[in-house]
Design an enzyme around this catalytic site. Sequence first.
Site, PDB file in Angstrom:
ATOM      1  N   LEU A  89     -66.942 -39.242  39.378  1.00 37.83           N
ATOM      2  CA  LEU A  89     -65.638 -39.321  40.046  1.00 37.83           C
ATOM      3  C   LEU A  89     -64.451 -39.460  39.104  1.00 37.83           C
ATOM      4  O   LEU A  89     -63.319 -39.550  39.556  1.00 37.83           O
ATOM      5  CB  LEU A  89     -65.649 -40.472  41.056  1.00 37.83           C
ATOM      6  CG  LEU A  89     -66.644 -40.287  42.214  1.00 37.83           C
ATOM      7  CD1 LEU A  89     -66.598 -41.480  43.158  1.00 37.83           C
ATOM      8  CD2 LEU A  89     -66.364 -38.994  42.974  1.00 37.83           C
ATOM      9  N   ASN A 106     -70.241 -28.658  36.617  1.00 35.91           N
ATOM     10  CA  ASN A 106     -70.062 -29.619  37.712  1.00 35.91           C
ATOM     11  C   ASN A 106     -70.548 -28.972  39.001  1.00 35.91           C
ATOM     12  O   ASN A 106     -70.573 -27.740  39.121  1.00 35.91           O
ATOM     13  CB  ASN A 106     -68.579 -29.969  37.863  1.00 35.91           C
ATOM     14  CG  ASN A 106     -68.342 -30.995  38.968  1.00 35.91           C
ATOM     15  OD1 ASN A 106     -69.121 -31.940  39.141  1.00 35.91           O
ATOM     16  ND2 ASN A 106     -67.280 -30.812  39.738  1.00 35.91           N
ATOM     17  N   HIS A 108     -69.765 -29.035  43.139  1.00 28.38           N
ATOM     18  CA  HIS A 108     -68.789 -29.470  44.142  1.00 28.38           C
ATOM     19  C   HIS A 108     -69.354 -29.137  45.523  1.00 28.38           C
ATOM     20  O   HIS A 108     -69.885 -28.046  45.723  1.00 28.38           O
ATOM     21  CB  HIS A 108     -67.458 -28.737  43.911  1.00 28.38           C
ATOM     22  CG  HIS A 108     -66.386 -29.187  44.853  1.00 28.38           C
ATOM     23  ND1 HIS A 108     -65.681 -30.356  44.677  1.00 28.38           N
ATOM     24  CD2 HIS A 108     -65.924 -28.636  46.005  1.00 28.38           C
ATOM     25  CE1 HIS A 108     -64.826 -30.500  45.679  1.00 28.38           C
ATOM     26  NE2 HIS A 108     -64.945 -29.475  46.495  1.00 28.38           N
TER      27      HIS A 108
HETATM   28  C1  GRF Z   1     -72.602 -34.197  45.620  1.00 26.49           C
HETATM   29  O1  GRF Z   1     -72.335 -33.759  46.913  1.00 26.49           O
HETATM   30  C2  GRF Z   1     -71.824 -33.395  44.624  1.00 26.49           C
HETATM   31  O2  GRF Z   1     -71.495 -32.119  45.038  1.00 26.49           O
HETATM   32  C3  GRF Z   1     -70.552 -34.173  44.476  1.00 26.49           C
HETATM   33  O3  GRF Z   1     -70.926 -35.517  44.620  1.00 26.49           O
HETATM   34  C4  GRF Z   1     -72.111 -35.614  45.388  1.00 26.49           C
HETATM   35  C5  GRF Z   1     -73.061 -36.450  44.597  1.00 26.49           C
HETATM   36  O4  GRF Z   1     -74.151 -36.853  45.348  1.00 26.49           O
HETATM   37  N1  GRF Z   1     -69.862 -33.845  43.256  1.00 26.49           N
HETATM   38  P1  GRF Z   1     -75.337 -37.604  44.624  1.00 26.49           P
HETATM   39  O5  GRF Z   1     -74.788 -38.857  43.964  1.00 26.49           O
HETATM   40  O6  GRF Z   1     -75.929 -36.667  43.637  1.00 26.49           O
HETATM   41  O7  GRF Z   1     -76.286 -37.959  45.730  1.00 26.49           O
END
Ligand code: GRF
Length: 208
Positions: A89, A106, A108
């Site tokens: 984040l 990355n 998304h």
């Molecule tokens: C995923 O949906 C990804 O696309 C986004 O954050 C989420 C992470 O989920 N960037 P996790 O922590 O891998 O379960």
Amino acid sequence: MTKARIAILASGSGSNTEALMSHFSTGPGSEVAEVAWVCTNRKVAGVRERAQTRGVAESHLPKAAMAEGELLRELRTRNIDWVALAGFLLRVPADVCAAFEHRMVNIHPALLPKHGGTGMYGMHVHRAVHKAKDETSGTTIHWVNEAYDEGDIVFQGEVALERTDTPEDIATKVLELEHLHYPVVLEGLIRMAQGTDVRDNTHLKSHN
Ligand code: GRF
């Protein structure tokens, strides 16, 4: 050929990290790469336990330390070749973006360029998709540069939405898609960079 060393940057529960660690620990994925380090900016995050359970090195680096060069130092010390962001984040420090150009991706949870940019993470994304009454959503894997969600797109996977889907339903569909594609797409990129692209990379061919 020595295996590529992948670092994962994550801030949350880490289900994509789990999918990546699993993929690169057995089978064809493990021939080309390994997840060598998981790094999170959160002291308490599910992703830390997931890494510990699998015996993968993991660290907590506070935001300030990352920005002050600690992240790049760690990546270098640990001989990391590739960086995968999975629910990370924070903005990636500029020195790391420069050092890992075209070796950092990355994921998304939407079809960029729709529903991307500042504030568009987690359920915010799926609520926006729901509000827009989109007929599809999906996942985007892209190169990371200094601007959020603006690096060139490597791959998009799409899923049909029903009119009755709630934001939570959309989140479930998209996450499933992410777990399916992220490891295979990353493996394909690494294989292409290594010149060992012998697998059927159908995923990469659907790049638009
Ligand atoms: C995923 O949906 C990804 O696309 C986004 O954050 C989420 C992470 O989920 N960037 P996790 O922590 O891998 O379960």
